[in-house]
Motif scaffolding. Sequence first.
Motif, PDB file in Angstrom:
ATOM      1  N   GLU A  53       1.483  -0.810   0.037  1.00 55.87           N
ATOM      2  CA  GLU A  53       0.117  -0.520  -0.034  1.00 55.87           C
ATOM      3  C   GLU A  53       0.383   1.193   0.267  1.00 55.87           C
ATOM      4  O   GLU A  53       2.026   1.279   0.427  1.00 55.87           O
ATOM      5  CB  GLU A  53      -1.149   0.182   1.643  1.00 55.87           C
ATOM      6  CG  GLU A  53      -1.973  -1.437   0.920  1.00 55.87           C
ATOM      7  CD  GLU A  53      -2.834  -0.734   0.135  1.00 55.87           C
ATOM      8  OE1 GLU A  53      -2.943  -0.234  -0.500  1.00 55.87           O
ATOM      9  OE2 GLU A  53      -3.271  -2.125  -0.710  1.00 55.87           O
ATOM     10  N   THR A  54       0.507   2.259  -0.738  1.00 58.74           N
ATOM     11  CA  THR A  54       1.266   3.264  -0.825  1.00 58.74           C
ATOM     12  C   THR A  54       0.583   4.824   0.067  1.00 58.74           C
ATOM     13  O   THR A  54       1.076   5.449   0.213  1.00 58.74           O
ATOM     14  CB  THR A  54       1.081   3.724  -2.241  1.00 58.74           C
ATOM     15  OG1 THR A  54       0.217   4.264  -3.295  1.00 58.74           O
ATOM     16  CG2 THR A  54       2.577   2.936  -2.600  1.00 58.74           C
ATOM     17  N   ILE A  55      -0.826   4.007   0.286  1.00 57.49           N
ATOM     18  CA  ILE A  55      -1.880   5.472   1.159  1.00 57.49           C
ATOM     19  C   ILE A  55      -2.434   4.266   1.918  1.00 57.49           C
ATOM     20  O   ILE A  55      -3.152   3.536   1.899  1.00 57.49           O
ATOM     21  CB  ILE A  55      -2.609   5.818   0.047  1.00 57.49           C
ATOM     22  CG1 ILE A  55      -3.753   7.123   0.699  1.00 57.49           C
ATOM     23  CG2 ILE A  55      -3.289   5.419  -0.729  1.00 57.49           C
ATOM     24  CD1 ILE A  55      -4.353   7.524   0.135  1.00 57.49           C
ATOM     25  N   ILE A  56      -2.759   5.155   3.301  1.00 48.83           N
ATOM     26  CA  ILE A  56      -3.416   4.725   4.349  1.00 48.83           C
ATOM     27  C   ILE A  56      -4.414   5.782   5.486  1.00 48.83           C
ATOM     28  O   ILE A  56      -3.902   6.721   5.112  1.00 48.83           O
ATOM     29  CB  ILE A  56      -2.669   3.794   5.362  1.00 48.83           C
ATOM     30  CG1 ILE A  56      -2.664   5.006   6.223  1.00 48.83           C
ATOM     31  CG2 ILE A  56      -1.864   2.982   4.963  1.00 48.83           C
ATOM     32  CD1 ILE A  56      -1.086   4.871   7.771  1.00 48.83           C
ATOM     33  N   ALA A  57      -5.293   5.122   5.624  1.00 49.25           N
ATOM     34  CA  ALA A  57      -6.166   6.486   6.422  1.00 49.25           C
ATOM     35  C   ALA A  57      -6.011   6.507   7.725  1.00 49.25           C
ATOM     36  O   ALA A  57      -5.781   5.024   8.065  1.00 49.25           O
ATOM     37  CB  ALA A  57      -7.634   5.935   6.122  1.00 49.25           C
ATOM     38  N   LYS A  58      -5.281   7.659   8.384  1.00 47.94           N
ATOM     39  CA  LYS A  58      -5.289   7.581  10.155  1.00 47.94           C
ATOM     40  C   LYS A  58      -6.604   8.741  11.000  1.00 47.94           C
ATOM     41  O   LYS A  58      -6.697   8.977  10.309  1.00 47.94           O
ATOM     42  CB  LYS A  58      -4.395   8.163  10.405  1.00 47.94           C
ATOM     43  CG  LYS A  58      -3.697   8.324  11.681  1.00 47.94           C
ATOM     44  CD  LYS A  58      -2.604   9.264  12.051  1.00 47.94           C
ATOM     45  CE  LYS A  58      -2.125   9.500  13.188  1.00 47.94           C
ATOM     46  NZ  LYS A  58      -2.841  10.179  13.356  1.00 47.94           N
ATOM     47  N   SER A  59      -6.407   8.501  12.307  1.00 46.32           N
ATOM     48  CA  SER A  59      -7.571   8.941  12.622  1.00 46.32           C
ATOM     49  C   SER A  59      -7.220  10.260  13.518  1.00 46.32           C
ATOM     50  O   SER A  59      -5.343   9.082  13.940  1.00 46.32           O
ATOM     51  CB  SER A  59      -8.741   7.892  13.718  1.00 46.32           C
ATOM     52  OG  SER A  59      -7.995   7.354  14.799  1.00 46.32           O
ATOM     53  N   LYS A  60      -8.192   9.730  14.713  1.00 43.83           N
ATOM     54  CA  LYS A  60      -6.728  11.201  16.032  1.00 43.83           C
ATOM     55  C   LYS A  60      -6.076   9.840  16.617  1.00 43.83           C
ATOM     56  O   LYS A  60      -7.317   9.858  17.317  1.00 43.83           O
ATOM     57  CB  LYS A  60      -8.089  12.248  15.963  1.00 43.83           C
ATOM     58  CG  LYS A  60      -7.345  13.063  17.336  1.00 43.83           C
ATOM     59  CD  LYS A  60      -7.943  14.581  17.195  1.00 43.83           C
ATOM     60  CE  LYS A  60      -9.407  13.650  17.978  1.00 43.83           C
ATOM     61  NZ  LYS A  60     -10.957  14.392  17.690  1.00 43.83           N
ATOM     62  N   SER A  61      -5.493  10.084  17.590  1.00 44.83           N
ATOM     63  CA  SER A  61      -4.558   9.527  18.257  1.00 44.83           C
ATOM     64  C   SER A  61      -3.549  10.196  18.561  1.00 44.83           C
ATOM     65  O   SER A  61      -2.882  10.104  18.740  1.00 44.83           O
ATOM     66  CB  SER A  61      -4.071   8.171  17.412  1.00 44.83           C
ATOM     67  OG  SER A  61      -3.431   7.604  18.367  1.00 44.83           O
ATOM     68  N   VAL A  84      -0.584   9.648   4.433  1.00 48.67           N
ATOM     69  CA  VAL A  84      -0.868   9.294   5.318  1.00 48.67           C
ATOM     70  C   VAL A  84      -2.304  10.381   5.587  1.00 48.67           C
ATOM     71  O   VAL A  84      -1.490  12.111   5.222  1.00 48.67           O
ATOM     72  CB  VAL A  84      -0.347   9.600   7.130  1.00 48.67           C
ATOM     73  CG1 VAL A  84      -1.155   9.237   8.331  1.00 48.67           C
ATOM     74  CG2 VAL A  84       0.830   8.017   7.161  1.00 48.67           C
ATOM     75  N   VAL A  85      -3.628  10.242   5.730  1.00 46.22           N
ATOM     76  CA  VAL A  85      -4.573  10.727   5.302  1.00 46.22           C
ATOM     77  C   VAL A  85      -5.447  10.984   6.539  1.00 46.22           C
ATOM     78  O   VAL A  85      -5.672   9.942   6.938  1.00 46.22           O
ATOM     79  CB  VAL A  85      -5.590  10.360   4.007  1.00 46.22           C
ATOM     80  CG1 VAL A  85      -6.763  10.588   4.264  1.00 46.22           C
ATOM     81  CG2 VAL A  85      -5.016   9.654   2.410  1.00 46.22           C
ATOM     82  N   CYS A 134      -7.717   3.653   0.209  1.00 44.33           N
ATOM     83  CA  CYS A 134      -7.036   3.018   1.609  1.00 44.33           C
ATOM     84  C   CYS A 134      -7.736   1.643   1.560  1.00 44.33           C
ATOM     85  O   CYS A 134      -8.934   1.001   1.719  1.00 44.33           O
ATOM     86  CB  CYS A 134      -7.310   3.520   2.285  1.00 44.33           C
ATOM     87  SG  CYS A 134      -6.731   5.613   2.240  1.00 44.33           S
ATOM     88  N   ASN A 135      -6.567   0.695   1.531  1.00 50.30           N
ATOM     89  CA  ASN A 135      -7.419  -0.567   2.400  1.00 50.30           C
ATOM     90  C   ASN A 135      -6.734  -0.400   3.759  1.00 50.30           C
ATOM     91  O   ASN A 135      -7.384  -1.932   4.192  1.00 50.30           O
ATOM     92  CB  ASN A 135      -6.231  -1.765   1.350  1.00 50.30           C
ATOM     93  CG  ASN A 135      -7.259  -1.852  -0.014  1.00 50.30           C
ATOM     94  OD1 ASN A 135      -8.572  -1.936  -0.022  1.00 50.30           O
ATOM     95  ND2 ASN A 135      -6.325  -1.743  -0.545  1.00 50.30           N
TER      96      ASN A 135
END
Length: 403
Positions: A87-95, A114-115, A182-183
């Motif tokens: 993967e070259t793109i991932i989704a991230k939440s606030k942490s 990182v999105v 994203c996966n």
Amino acid sequence: MDPKELESMRKSFKTVENKQNLLKNNPQILKFKEEVQEIKKNTINRNKELQEIAINSFKRNDINVLFASDGKQARDIIFDIISQEDETIIAKSKSNTLGEIGVSKYLGDSRIEVVETDLGDRILQLKENNNKPTHPTGPASHLNVAQITEIINNSMNLNIKANAKDIMEVVKKDVKEKIAKCNIGLSGANAIAADEGSLVFIHNEGNISLLSLLKIHIVVVGIDKIVNNIEEAIKIAKLETAYATGSLITSYINIVSGPSKTADIEKILLKNMYGAEKVVLILLDNGRVEAIENAKECMWCIGCGSCIVTCPVYSAIGNDFGFNNYLGGRGVVMSKFIEDSKTSFDSGLYKCTLCGLCTLNCPVSIPTSQVMEKIREMSNNEDLSINNHETIKENIKNKGSPY
């Protein structure tokens, strides 16, 4: 910190404080305060035992559990999982935990996009300079609408007007388009229920729900977040919400206890329905064991950020008082264990006035000023000093003292 940003931060904090004050005498909140204080004291004392219970429960639930002794090991685990999926793109939440280990910069330097899916974090991500958060649940509290509009227009080549609704819609559209590519979703969690082997998440935007539906959900959680069961985790979640936002309940409380599955066809268990095919939990130490031994009270923290809202030092200098996503006096104490000792000095070991307002406004009454004094004593015994003190000493030595 920029004077305009400080002014915006103080205004945002005043809004939160006013909303908090409406809830602080609520009978339910008062009851939760007493219960959560006991929960945190008990579970921190039993942390090692609860880790073993939690690991066994997660394995039973088909959640992959890995242990990271420090931030580097956690980052390497995350990178390996992403690389294996190509993967070259991932989704991230606030942490705050992910902020602690600097995962976004690490992955970015490794050419993985990182999105940030939280609105505040996404705004800071698009900001060119000094994009450090100012509050654990309101990271962009130091930016007003005009400043945010300028950031959005410059970064996305737009010309929208300074309107909060328009900003939200533009960012939402952009983030959803990126999530579709994203996966892998990357997040923290607010609590771990050891008995059930469950991860508990609280959020208002719905973004963690989206991440949990991606093919792989990676969750990084500090070992201090482990409690006995879901009932305790929910009490912590409700108290955190009240003190962080001034609301009785958050929009979403997600509980993840394994990958997606169904048994709707002749009760045959089938995996990989709508949600994640794989859930990976990374349990993070990163100095927490040492902190439990030397500053146990700071590990009671539930992450609401109430301490900095009323901190006079934080009000004066903003997020220069703290360390990464750990802000204020408690953050300075934690930096003693999370990073090398010099970091805690540079981020404010002697900036704290020991006024105790943080303790008065903390839902679990963390005695930060007392712990701060203990850390100062430890540092003196270790013959450590901050850079500014060394400079002052040299100036006196070279120029002489008038006394």
